[in-house]
Design a protein around this motif. Structure first.
Motif, PDB file in Angstrom:
ATOM      1  N   THR A  43       9.862 -40.646 -36.479  1.00  0.00           N
ATOM      2  CA  THR A  43      10.962 -40.829 -37.421  1.00  0.00           C
ATOM      3  C   THR A  43      10.641 -40.156 -38.758  1.00  0.00           C
ATOM      4  OG1 THR A  43      10.089 -42.889 -38.365  1.00  0.00           O
ATOM      5  CG2 THR A  43      11.452 -43.079 -36.373  1.00  0.00           C
ATOM      6  N   LEU A  44      11.684 -39.944 -39.547  1.00  0.00           N
ATOM      7  CA  LEU A  44      11.492 -39.373 -40.878  1.00  0.00           C
ATOM      8  C   LEU A  44      10.618 -40.301 -41.726  1.00  0.00           C
ATOM      9  CD1 LEU A  44      15.088 -38.036 -41.672  1.00  0.00           C
ATOM     10  CD2 LEU A  44      13.190 -36.853 -40.566  1.00  0.00           C
ATOM     11  N   ARG A  45      10.785 -41.593 -41.572  1.00  0.00           N
ATOM     12  CA  ARG A  45       9.957 -42.551 -42.326  1.00  0.00           C
ATOM     13  C   ARG A  45       8.493 -42.409 -41.945  1.00  0.00           C
ATOM     14  NH1 ARG A  45       9.028 -44.648 -46.734  1.00  0.00           N
ATOM     15  NH2 ARG A  45      11.087 -45.574 -46.952  1.00  0.00           N
ATOM     16  N   GLN A  46       8.196 -42.271 -40.677  1.00  0.00           N
ATOM     17  CA  GLN A  46       6.806 -42.101 -40.252  1.00  0.00           C
ATOM     18  C   GLN A  46       6.213 -40.810 -40.793  1.00  0.00           C
ATOM     19  OE1 GLN A  46       7.539 -42.438 -36.073  1.00  0.00           O
ATOM     20  NE2 GLN A  46       7.232 -44.663 -36.021  1.00  0.00           N
ATOM     21  N   MET A  47       7.019 -39.776 -40.898  1.00  0.00           N
ATOM     22  CA  MET A  47       6.545 -38.527 -41.494  1.00  0.00           C
ATOM     23  C   MET A  47       6.276 -38.711 -42.984  1.00  0.00           C
ATOM     24  SD  MET A  47       9.173 -36.113 -39.358  1.00  0.00           S
ATOM     25  CE  MET A  47       9.146 -34.784 -40.548  1.00  0.00           C
ATOM     26  N   LEU A  48       7.152 -39.407 -43.678  1.00  0.00           N
ATOM     27  CA  LEU A  48       6.983 -39.664 -45.109  1.00  0.00           C
ATOM     28  C   LEU A  48       5.715 -40.455 -45.395  1.00  0.00           C
ATOM     29  CD1 LEU A  48      10.460 -40.705 -46.586  1.00  0.00           C
ATOM     30  CD2 LEU A  48       8.890 -39.037 -47.564  1.00  0.00           C
ATOM     31  N   ASP A  49       5.421 -41.407 -44.523  1.00  0.00           N
ATOM     32  CA  ASP A  49       4.300 -42.321 -44.748  1.00  0.00           C
ATOM     33  C   ASP A  49       3.016 -41.885 -44.047  1.00  0.00           C
ATOM     34  OD1 ASP A  49       6.176 -43.772 -46.114  1.00  0.00           O
ATOM     35  OD2 ASP A  49       6.294 -45.428 -44.675  1.00  0.00           O
ATOM     36  N   MET A  50       3.005 -40.691 -43.489  1.00  0.00           N
ATOM     37  CA  MET A  50       1.841 -40.157 -42.773  1.00  0.00           C
ATOM     38  C   MET A  50       1.378 -41.111 -41.668  1.00  0.00           C
ATOM     39  SD  MET A  50       1.202 -37.176 -43.854  1.00  0.00           S
ATOM     40  CE  MET A  50       1.645 -36.103 -45.221  1.00  0.00           C
ATOM     41  N   ARG A  51       2.352 -41.478 -40.819  1.00  0.00           N
ATOM     42  CA  ARG A  51       2.030 -42.366 -39.712  1.00  0.00           C
ATOM     43  C   ARG A  51       2.532 -41.792 -38.376  1.00  0.00           C
ATOM     44  NH1 ARG A  51       3.581 -48.343 -40.669  1.00  0.00           N
ATOM     45  NH2 ARG A  51       2.174 -48.543 -38.883  1.00  0.00           N
ATOM     46  N   THR A  52       2.587 -40.467 -38.310  1.00  0.00           N
ATOM     47  CA  THR A  52       2.900 -39.844 -37.018  1.00  0.00           C
ATOM     48  C   THR A  52       1.615 -39.723 -36.202  1.00  0.00           C
ATOM     49  OG1 THR A  52       2.492 -37.555 -37.696  1.00  0.00           O
ATOM     50  CG2 THR A  52       4.689 -38.459 -38.146  1.00  0.00           C
ATOM     51  N   GLY A  53       1.796 -39.383 -34.934  1.00  0.00           N
ATOM     52  CA  GLY A  53       0.633 -39.155 -34.074  1.00  0.00           C
ATOM     53  C   GLY A  53       0.249 -37.695 -34.002  1.00  0.00           C
ATOM     54  N   ILE A  54       0.695 -36.904 -34.952  1.00  0.00           N
ATOM     55  CA  ILE A  54       0.438 -35.467 -34.927  1.00  0.00           C
ATOM     56  C   ILE A  54      -1.001 -35.182 -35.359  1.00  0.00           C
ATOM     57  CG2 ILE A  54       1.075 -33.231 -35.898  1.00  0.00           C
ATOM     58  CD1 ILE A  54       3.148 -34.428 -33.963  1.00  0.00           C
ATOM     59  N   VAL A  55      -1.763 -34.543 -34.477  1.00  0.00           N
ATOM     60  CA  VAL A  55      -3.124 -34.101 -34.775  1.00  0.00           C
ATOM     61  C   VAL A  55      -3.208 -32.627 -34.383  1.00  0.00           C
ATOM     62  CG1 VAL A  55      -5.577 -34.420 -34.365  1.00  0.00           C
ATOM     63  CG2 VAL A  55      -4.043 -36.411 -34.307  1.00  0.00           C
ATOM     64  N   LEU A  56      -3.296 -31.755 -35.385  1.00  0.00           N
ATOM     65  CA  LEU A  56      -3.354 -30.326 -35.098  1.00  0.00           C
ATOM     66  C   LEU A  56      -4.762 -29.943 -34.642  1.00  0.00           C
ATOM     67  CD1 LEU A  56      -1.320 -28.797 -38.085  1.00  0.00           C
ATOM     68  CD2 LEU A  56      -0.492 -29.640 -35.877  1.00  0.00           C
TER      69      LEU A  56
END
Length: 395
Positions: A158-171
């Motif tokens: 979600t946009l909120r998770q992106m704002l709060d740095m709580r995505t599961g994205i690991v580059l």
């Protein structure tokens, strides 16, 4: 148009080579480059309202009794602290008045300076304003706005998770390299074709991981958020910043934001502005999102930053060790310290800081050209200086 090389006064006189995309974030080039980003990278202007700037009173104070311990144990006076942390500009506002204004390395009150990842905090304010107006649904998944990336690891975030740095994205290493190339801040390697951020996100091929967990700092989240904001609003990101924040704030000078090769704004780290206008952002936040009583950022959004960050997500996150004895959270692009005195701050690599301390009516805007992207010694002495600055002013 910007090119990959640019001439500083030193370069023109033959004293050192020109700053380039290959060296602009390393000394001695960075001292000049951080103040002349638009001569190295394509940027878009963020217009101010030239006939309506927010005047700040001046009531300069002495910091002769300021002392702070450096990482090596030596005691630094005020001038020593500024030098040890490679300070290019420092503006301190207390009770609404500028009590300290310092410039070095060619900077002046009118010189813009890149604020690096402190940009995320301003992008968060844009998101908050648009959410309050109903233009942006922060609970929506980003792929509802950007179906082009529905097949990537961002699916479900979600946009909120992106704002709060709580995505599961690991580059991974390959994705990190591709992201850097797409952002337009680095010289391309011989085997790298030109790229841009939109292409990077659409081709992102990393393993999906669950979203909504612990704090995990991923700059790509905020660049993607910038694209989502443009899609939702139908407006250029720089235009939104100008109309929603920069003009109503009464900024004294225009700002700018860097663009990738496709023209997308680097919402995660590309803002440049003067130290005074950086401080005005802090004063607005100290005043609950308002300028002289006129709301700019909704008060509900500012209150949300203070109150609704997930402390457990921070405590189990990757940066808790930097503040091992603090109760903290990361919300909407801002770091929030819950312990007394409560504080909110924006932070960027190479020593960019904006501290907001409501209890002491204190705002500190610090722009720097520290040699390392993350200089732990300079970071530590900067945070140790905060109580000393409070003490000097209150005394």
């Amino acid at each position: 148009m910007p090119t990959e090389t640019s001439s500083s006064p030193d370069a023109a006189s033959g004293e050192m080579p020109a700053a380039t995309l290959a060296n602009w974030r390393t000394p001695p080039f960075s001292r000049w480059a951080f103040q002349h980003v638009d001569e190295l990278i394509a940027t878009e202007r963020i217009a101010n309202a030239v006939d309506d700037f927010w005047p700040l009173r001046t009531a300069l104070r002495s910091f002769d009794d300021f002392r702070v311990r450096a990482q090596g144990g030596e005691t630094l006076d005020f001038a020593g602290f500024l030098e040890a942390t490679a300070t290019d500009a420092l503006v301190i506002v207390h009770d609404g008045a500028i009590v300290c204004e310092h410039y070095a390395n060619g900077m002046t009150a009118q010189t813009p300076h890149i604020i690096m990842s402190a940009s995320k905090s301003i992008t968060g304010l844009v998101a908050g304003i648009l959410a309050e107006r109903g233009t942006l649904n922060l609970d929506a998944e980003v792929t509802t706005l950007l179906p082009e990336i529905a097949a990537t690891a961002y699916r479900g975030a979600t946009l909120r998770q992106m704002l709060d740095m709580r995505t599961g994205i690991v580059l991974d290493l390959d994705a990190t390299r591709d992201y850097a190339a797409a952002a337009g801040w680095d010289a391309l390697a011989p085997d790298q074709p030109p790229s841009d951020l939109k292409s990077f996100y659409q081709r992102l091929a990393i393993k999906p991981q669950p979203h909504g967990g612990s704090f995990r700092y991923t700059s790509a989240n905020t660049d993607l958020l910038g694209w989502a904001i443009e899609r939702a609003s139908g407006r250029r990101f720089a235009q939104l910043v100008s109309e929603l924040i920069w003009q109503p704030l009464g900024a004294e000078q225009p700002a700018s934001v860097t663009l990738d090769r496709g023209g997308l704004a680097r919402a995660t780290g590309g803002f440049s502005m003067t130290a005074r206008d950086f401080a005005r952002i802090g004063q607005m936040m100290l005043d609950g999102g308002a300028r002289d009583g006129r709301a700019i950022v909704p008060r509900t959004w500012v209150d949300d930053l203070w109150q609704h960050g997930d402390r457990a997500a921070w405590h189990t996150g990757e940066w808790q060790k930097l503040f091992p004895y603090r109760s903290m959270s990361y919300r909407g692009g801002w770091y929030v310290v819950d312990d007394e005195p409560r504080m909110m701050f924006a932070m960027g690599i190479h020593g960019q800081n904006l501290f907001v301390d409501p209890a002491h009516r204190l705002v500190i805007a610090k722009l720097s050209s520290q040699g390392a992207a993350v200089d732990n010694a300079a970071w530590a002495v900067t945070h140790r200086a905060l109580p000393e600055l409070r003490r000097s002013l209150i005394a």
